[in-house]
Scaffold this active site. Structure first.
Site, mmCIF file in Angstrom:
data_model
loop_
_atom_site.group_PDB
_atom_site.id
_atom_site.type_symbol
_atom_site.label_atom_id
_atom_site.label_comp_id
_atom_site.label_asym_id
_atom_site.label_seq_id
_atom_site.Cartn_x
_atom_site.Cartn_y
_atom_site.Cartn_z
ATOM 1 N N LYS A 8 -2.537 -3.818 9.179
ATOM 2 C CA LYS A 8 -1.605 -4.443 8.254
ATOM 3 C C LYS A 8 -2.254 -4.734 6.909
ATOM 4 O O LYS A 8 -1.644 -4.585 5.849
ATOM 5 C CB LYS A 8 -1.056 -5.732 8.870
ATOM 6 N N GLU A 9 -3.508 -5.154 6.940
ATOM 7 C CA GLU A 9 -4.192 -5.545 5.705
ATOM 8 C C GLU A 9 -4.534 -4.349 4.827
ATOM 9 O O GLU A 9 -4.379 -4.408 3.602
ATOM 10 C CB GLU A 9 -5.479 -6.315 6.031
ATOM 11 N N SER A 10 -5.027 -3.247 5.418
ATOM 12 C CA SER A 10 -5.581 -2.166 4.600
ATOM 13 C C SER A 10 -5.207 -0.766 5.053
ATOM 14 O O SER A 10 -5.655 0.205 4.446
ATOM 15 C CB SER A 10 -7.112 -2.268 4.590
ATOM 16 N N PHE A 42 0.836 -1.192 0.000
ATOM 17 C CA PHE A 42 0.000 0.000 0.000
ATOM 18 C C PHE A 42 0.873 1.244 0.000
ATOM 19 O O PHE A 42 1.747 1.395 0.848
ATOM 20 C CB PHE A 42 -0.924 0.026 1.226
ATOM 21 N N TYR A 89 4.570 -10.893 7.855
ATOM 22 C CA TYR A 89 3.199 -10.493 8.157
ATOM 23 C C TYR A 89 2.858 -10.792 9.614
ATOM 24 O O TYR A 89 2.350 -9.934 10.345
ATOM 25 C CB TYR A 89 2.256 -11.240 7.212
#
Length: 471
Positions: A322-324, A281, A454
């Site tokens: 972490k994801e978005s 991102f 991750y």
């Protein structure tokens, strides 16, 4: 998934979903491939059409075929799937362990097409028919974009280049060192480090440079924007998809299909997905107000839905970060959507429609439910924070790869119920063919270094949140 289901049922269901890509028969294959009825009067292409199935042979790998978040993926796989769509037939994937096995499956009639980059060699030309779905491969130097970047092989004089010992890369460096009269400082990486690890270490400047195939290097440049892979150190090697010798009808169709492939919108989309689309991102997303105990605008929702897996809400928030980066409109390179970055098939299985993917509350609730389902796959692991590491790894890569890493850990005398320095070590090694083709593995290639990072990132973020965000 209903609460009354046993752990055994959940595991069987999950394994079934994951294994469909390995069985890979999409649709009902009619028994025309092996039929010898009118064998002289019917072309192989006609047999494929009558069977309604193209049997595609490949190997696990970062570009060919892999499973990510319970979805079949891979550049070659997606092209082969599109070929089947254009032919109007189903696809059946047949996964081999090595190139020799792929060729044997093809020449003995157990498959129709090898959708893999088979090198042009004199030996192969005697038994294979090369299609015009061609590639040009080289070995390249992977280095950071610096003022002192090596632009010519002579610039490697006095530089450290890290490679795996006894590999094609170390062999090429030794030859190159002799060709330029010596001076390349060849350094050898430990057995526990994969090619992906070496590229990541180069990107983070832990080592100066390494060597990789140009296609793998290009893919890694989408993960690390500071990498350069423009310096070739070998002559180009041609490779292509192949069919069996004499199978001119299928070869002709693929040649015609591939002749204008570069002009097709779908090809551009597939190419960008693997070779151009950023895997990280760019935005930093929501930034908490200094001095406040707020993590995100969705803290109340994390508090509510963290109760589903009985997690600390701050850990669930760390997953979303972490994801978005707390961006509900985020869509990943692989198609994962929303705050919790669920893949569309997973989201739909949890009751979400496409219109729901970017709704914060629905995404958080679905993500928490998925985490609860994943927890049930690891009943022997305690305490909660240890189990959470396995769940996070499964959330990132898919549970099958975690099962494989546990099997590898057990085989090599490590603890399959402990993450740090045990299962973590072997999920990182699942990007290496010697490990993902091991007989104890069922789910093939995995970019395991990414999964290990991750888990580490989320656990560190969780520890940080616990210091200043109230329970």
């Amino acid at each position: 998934m209903k609460q009354g289901f046993s752990i055994k049922i959940i595991m069987m269901t999950c394994m079934f979903l994951l294994c469909t890509s390995c069985n890979n028969q999409h649709g009902n294959e009619k028994d025309f491939h092996d039929s010898d009825v009118n064998a002289d009067s019917i072309s192989h292409m006609d047999k494929i059409i009558r069977a309604d199935t193209l049997r595609v042979i490949s190997m696990y790998g970062p570009l060919s075929f892999f499973n990510y978040k319970d979805n079949d993926m891979g550049f070659e796989y997606e092209l082969a799937r599109r070929l089947c769509l254009d032919m109007g037939v189903n696809i059946k994937m047949i996964i081999a362990d090595n190139e020799d096995e792929m060729i044997d499956l093809l020449t003995t009639g157990k498959g129709d097409l090898i959708a893999y980059r088979i090198p042009y060699t004199s030996e192969n030309k005697h038994k294979l028919l090369y299609t015009k779905q061609e590639y040009t491969d080289t070995q390249v130097i992977v280095q950071c974009k610096l003022d002192s970047i090596a632009k010519d092989v002579l610039d490697l004089y006095g530089r450290e280049v890290w490679v795996k010992p006894h590999s094609i890369y170390s062999d090429r460096l030794q030859t190159l060192d002799n060709e330029i009269g010596g001076g390349i400082k060849i350094r050898y990486a430990g057995d526990s480090l994969s090619l992906d690890d070496l590229i990541a270490m180069t990107a983070t400047r832990k080592i100066p440079m390494t060597v990789a195939p140009n296609d793998i290097a290009e893919v890694n440049c989408t993960y690390f924007k500071n990498l350069d892979c423009s310096l070739n150190i070998t002559f180009p090697q041609r490779s292509a998809w192949v069919v069996a010798k004499g199978d001119s009808s299928l070869c002709k169709y693929i040649d015609e299909w591939s002749s204008d492939l570069d002009e097709q919108i779908y090809y551009s989309a597939i190419y960008r997905k693997y070779f151009k689309r950023s895997k990280y991102f760019e935005s930093q997303g929501y930034v908490p107000i200094p001095g406040s105990s707020e993590i995100s605008p969705y803290d109340d929702l994390f508090r509510i839905y963290a109760k589903i897996p009985d997690w600390d809400w701050r850990l669930l928030a760390a997953v979303a970060f972490k994801e978005s980066n707390f961006n509900p409109d985020a869509v990943s390179w692989a198609g994962a959507c929303g705050l919790m970055q669920l893949m569309p098939n997973t989201a739909k299985s949890l009751g979400l429609s496409e219109a729901d993917f970017h709704e914060p509350e629905l995404s958080i609730r679905a993500g928490a439910t998925y985490i609860k389902n994943l927890e049930k796959l690891f009943p022997t692991i305690e305490p909660m924070e240890e189990k959470a590491k396995f769940v996070l790894a499964a959330y990132n890569s898919g549970p099958g790869h975690v099962f494989d890493a546990r099997a590898l850990a057990k085989k090599h005398g490590k603890n399959p119920d402990k993450w740090d320095d045990n299962v973590e070590t072997f999920i990182k090694l699942k990007s290496e063919p010697d490990y993902y083709t091991d007989e104890v593995c069922r789910f093939g290639y995995c970019r395991g270094s990414e999964t290990a990072a991750y888990v580490s990132t989320i656990m560190k973020k969780y520890s940080e949140y616990k210091l200043w965000a109230r329970p």
